[in-house]
Design an enzyme around this catalytic site. Structure first.
Site, PDB file in Angstrom:
ATOM      1  N   SER A 165      30.367  70.934   8.194  1.00 45.96           N
ATOM      2  CA  SER A 165      31.472  71.524   8.964  1.00 45.96           C
ATOM      3  C   SER A 165      32.527  70.485   9.344  1.00 45.96           C
ATOM      4  O   SER A 165      33.580  70.829   9.861  1.00 45.96           O
ATOM      5  CB  SER A 165      30.968  72.279  10.189  1.00 45.96           C
ATOM      6  OG  SER A 165      30.578  71.399  11.208  1.00 45.96           O
ATOM      7  N   THR A 216      24.193  71.281   8.510  1.00 45.16           N
ATOM      8  CA  THR A 216      22.876  70.642   8.504  1.00 45.16           C
ATOM      9  C   THR A 216      21.761  71.670   8.400  1.00 45.16           C
ATOM     10  O   THR A 216      20.708  71.395   7.826  1.00 45.16           O
ATOM     11  CB  THR A 216      22.723  69.800   9.791  1.00 45.16           C
ATOM     12  OG1 THR A 216      23.674  68.738   9.725  1.00 45.16           O
ATOM     13  CG2 THR A 216      21.335  69.213   9.930  1.00 45.16           C
ATOM     14  N   LYS A 267      29.875  70.809  21.717  1.00 38.78           N
ATOM     15  CA  LYS A 267      28.819  69.892  21.292  1.00 38.78           C
ATOM     16  C   LYS A 267      28.902  68.639  22.148  1.00 38.78           C
ATOM     17  O   LYS A 267      29.963  68.017  22.236  1.00 38.78           O
ATOM     18  CB  LYS A 267      28.994  69.558  19.803  1.00 38.78           C
ATOM     19  CG  LYS A 267      27.864  68.738  19.224  1.00 38.78           C
ATOM     20  CD  LYS A 267      27.981  68.561  17.712  1.00 38.78           C
ATOM     21  CE  LYS A 267      26.777  67.778  17.199  1.00 38.78           C
ATOM     22  NZ  LYS A 267      26.792  67.596  15.731  1.00 38.78           N
ATOM     23  N   GLU A 279      50.375  65.711  38.601  1.00 33.08           N
ATOM     24  CA  GLU A 279      51.027  64.416  38.370  1.00 33.08           C
ATOM     25  C   GLU A 279      52.102  64.521  37.291  1.00 33.08           C
ATOM     26  O   GLU A 279      52.938  63.642  37.154  1.00 33.08           O
ATOM     27  CB  GLU A 279      49.994  63.366  37.971  1.00 33.08           C
ATOM     28  CG  GLU A 279      49.136  62.873  39.130  1.00 33.08           C
ATOM     29  CD  GLU A 279      48.310  61.666  38.718  1.00 33.08           C
ATOM     30  OE1 GLU A 279      48.806  60.529  38.840  1.00 33.08           O
ATOM     31  OE2 GLU A 279      47.157  61.866  38.288  1.00 33.08           O
ATOM     32  N   TYR A 321      20.814  62.650   4.714  1.00 31.09           N
ATOM     33  CA  TYR A 321      20.712  63.992   4.145  1.00 31.09           C
ATOM     34  C   TYR A 321      22.112  64.468   3.769  1.00 31.09           C
ATOM     35  O   TYR A 321      23.106  63.903   4.211  1.00 31.09           O
ATOM     36  CB  TYR A 321      20.050  64.972   5.129  1.00 31.09           C
ATOM     37  CG  TYR A 321      20.876  65.292   6.353  1.00 31.09           C
ATOM     38  CD1 TYR A 321      20.782  64.521   7.505  1.00 31.09           C
ATOM     39  CD2 TYR A 321      21.764  66.368   6.355  1.00 31.09           C
ATOM     40  CE1 TYR A 321      21.542  64.812   8.625  1.00 31.09           C
ATOM     41  CE2 TYR A 321      22.540  66.669   7.475  1.00 31.09           C
ATOM     42  CZ  TYR A 321      22.424  65.877   8.597  1.00 31.09           C
ATOM     43  OH  TYR A 321      23.180  66.169   9.700  1.00 31.09           O
ATOM     44  N   THR A 373      27.135  72.014  12.942  1.00 31.08           N
ATOM     45  CA  THR A 373      27.361  71.973  14.391  1.00 31.08           C
ATOM     46  C   THR A 373      28.627  71.192  14.775  1.00 31.08           C
ATOM     47  O   THR A 373      29.139  71.367  15.877  1.00 31.08           O
ATOM     48  CB  THR A 373      26.152  71.342  15.120  1.00 31.08           C
ATOM     49  OG1 THR A 373      25.962  70.014  14.632  1.00 31.08           O
ATOM     50  CG2 THR A 373      24.901  72.174  14.910  1.00 31.08           C
ATOM     51  N   ASP A 374      29.118  70.339  13.871  1.00 29.98           N
ATOM     52  CA  ASP A 374      30.237  69.451  14.244  1.00 29.98           C
ATOM     53  C   ASP A 374      31.474  70.224  14.706  1.00 29.98           C
ATOM     54  O   ASP A 374      32.133  69.829  15.664  1.00 29.98           O
ATOM     55  CB  ASP A 374      30.622  68.546  13.067  1.00 29.98           C
ATOM     56  CG  ASP A 374      29.571  67.475  12.786  1.00 29.98           C
ATOM     57  OD1 ASP A 374      28.641  67.328  13.598  1.00 29.98           O
ATOM     58  OD2 ASP A 374      29.688  66.795  11.752  1.00 29.98           O
TER      59      ASP A 374
HETATM   60  N1  ASP Z   1      27.810  67.231   9.840  1.00 24.90           N
HETATM   61  C1  ASP Z   1      27.006  68.411  10.035  1.00 24.90           C
HETATM   62  C2  ASP Z   1      27.928  69.606  10.026  1.00 24.90           C
HETATM   63  O1  ASP Z   1      28.590  69.857  10.970  1.00 24.90           O
HETATM   64  C3  ASP Z   1      26.238  68.308  11.296  1.00 24.90           C
HETATM   65  C4  ASP Z   1      25.427  69.511  11.661  1.00 24.90           C
HETATM   66  O2  ASP Z   1      25.493  70.571  11.088  1.00 24.90           O
HETATM   67  O3  ASP Z   1      24.653  69.391  12.654  1.00 24.90           O
HETATM   68  O4  ASP Z   1      27.975  70.299   9.055  1.00 24.90           O
END
Ligand code: ASP
Length: 368
Positions: A98, A52, A204, A323, A65, A131-132
């Site tokens: 990602s 992103t 995340k 357990e 996007y 970020t994923d």
């Molecule tokens: N879907 C995006 C990615 O991980 C989300 C992001 O970058 O925040 O590339």
């Protein structure tokens, strides 16, 4: 500032042409001239992978996007003052969201980082990344790159064309960290939203908030903004041996099986049939699951599939022999590693021939 566009899978001729044009422009700019005289600044290599942070508004309706549309060279050029922080070079490894991160890009990243370190090209590395799956890439690199130099992953929650885009500030702050001597010896780091996290602990936690990254069991390792950089603890001593990066991708298949109420054995049996060499259980609570699922995991372990119990809960440590009879059934537990990171480590362990449950457990960490 110099920009090198490296041709790779997703990086076509047009992009290379554009990057060359940017190179010429940047070399001709006053900033570049000043940079040339700033020979004492740290040398930082930026490796772009997409995400992103490199996203652009799409022609689709609403706030849609597309990830990975802007090159890392263009991202850097758009942030004022970067040339005062470091001597920066930029290369594009991939241009993907990602969610599509894969072994090939991981290997390309690891090899390029190693080459840059071995040839003494750099004092620090910044990786722009979605970020994923950022936490998985960070943890992968943490396991295969043996260096004291800062390796910093950065992304953003809003695309570069959004109102209030967080990418430029995050990139600036990542550059501050990657160029700082205080950041050495801290392993692979993740920088977003003024906060610095360690690869083992970061995850995340929110689908859309800019404050999405947290380290639930350890807390952040430091804070950074445009004017200051603070680490909360002294750097830990070097940890020693790392896992060997195999000759070539893919890594051995390891499946994550998500546990839930009313769970039967089918997903585990299917994973074994599909050829999984390892299974990570995203267990309920303390890495637990139904009797049917635990029995199926025990049968899989007997057949030589490496089984690691993690938890779907999101924080806390998974404990042995509470357990579930791990010693008897031949399981390891992931301790504080969430299922997605437990999977990365298990892929690397199996690739390195580590499959004995005791040795696997040792790699996740000692248990009381
Ligand atoms: N879907 C995006 C990615 O991980 C989300 C992001 O970058 O925040 O590339």
């Amino acid at each position: 500032m110099t920009q090198h566009a490296r041709q790779s899978g997703h990086f076509g001729r047009t992009t290379v042409g554009l990057a060359l044009a940017i190179t010429i422009l940047l070399l001709a700019s006053p900033a570049a001239a000043q940079n040339a005289s700033n020979a004492t600044l740290a040398r930082v290599l930026v490796l772009g992978t997409g995400g992103t942070i490199a996203g652009q508004a799409s022609a689709r309706a609403g706030n849609a996007y597309d990830s990975g549309k802007v090159s890392s060279a263009d991202l850097i050029a758009a942030v004022p003052g970067m040339d005062k922080l470091a001597r920066i070079s930029a290369e594009q490894i991939s241009s993907i969201g990602s969610q599509d991160m894969n072994d090939k890009v991981w290997f390309d990243l690891a090899r390029r980082i190693r080459a840059a370190i071995d040839s003494n090209e750099v004092d620090g590395i910044v990786i722009t990344h979605g970020t994923d799956t950022m936490e998985e890439t960070a943890f992968f690199l943490q396991n295969v790159i043996d260096t004291d130099l800062p390796v910093v992953l950065v992304g953003s929650m809003r695309p570069s064309t959004a109102i209030g885009a967080d990418g430029p500030a995050n990139l600036y702050e990542a550059m501050r960290v990657a160029s700082a001597p205080e950041a050495r010896g801290r392993g692979v780091l993740v920088v977003l939203n003024d906060t610095i996290h360690g690869a083992r602990w970061v995850t995340k936690t929110n689908t859309t908030s800019v404050e999405t990254f947290r380290s639930p069991d350890a807390g952040p390792v430091g804070y950074v903004d445009t004017g200051s950089l603070r680490f909360l603890q002294p750097a830990a001593p070097a940890k020693g041996a790392k896992l060997k990066l195999p000759e070539a991708p893919p890594l051995p298949r390891v499946d994550i099986i998500y546990s839930h109420a009313n769970m039967d054995a089918a997903p585990i049996e299917d994973a074994v049939k599909r050829g999984a060499k390892g299974i990570v259980l995203a267990g309920v609570g303390d890495g637990n699951s139904s009797k049917a699922a635990i029995d199926a995991l025990a049968a899989a372990a007997k057949q030589g599939v490496v089984v690691v119990r993690a938890s779907r809960v999101g924080s806390g440590f998974v404990n042995r022999n509470v357990e579930v009879e791990d010693d008897k059934l031949g399981f390891a537990v992931s301790l504080d590693l969430n299922p997605q990171k437990a999977r990365v480590l298990l892929e690397l362990l199996i690739a390195n021939g580590v499959t004995d449950p005791k040795a696997v457990q040792q790699a996740y960490g000692a248990t009381p």
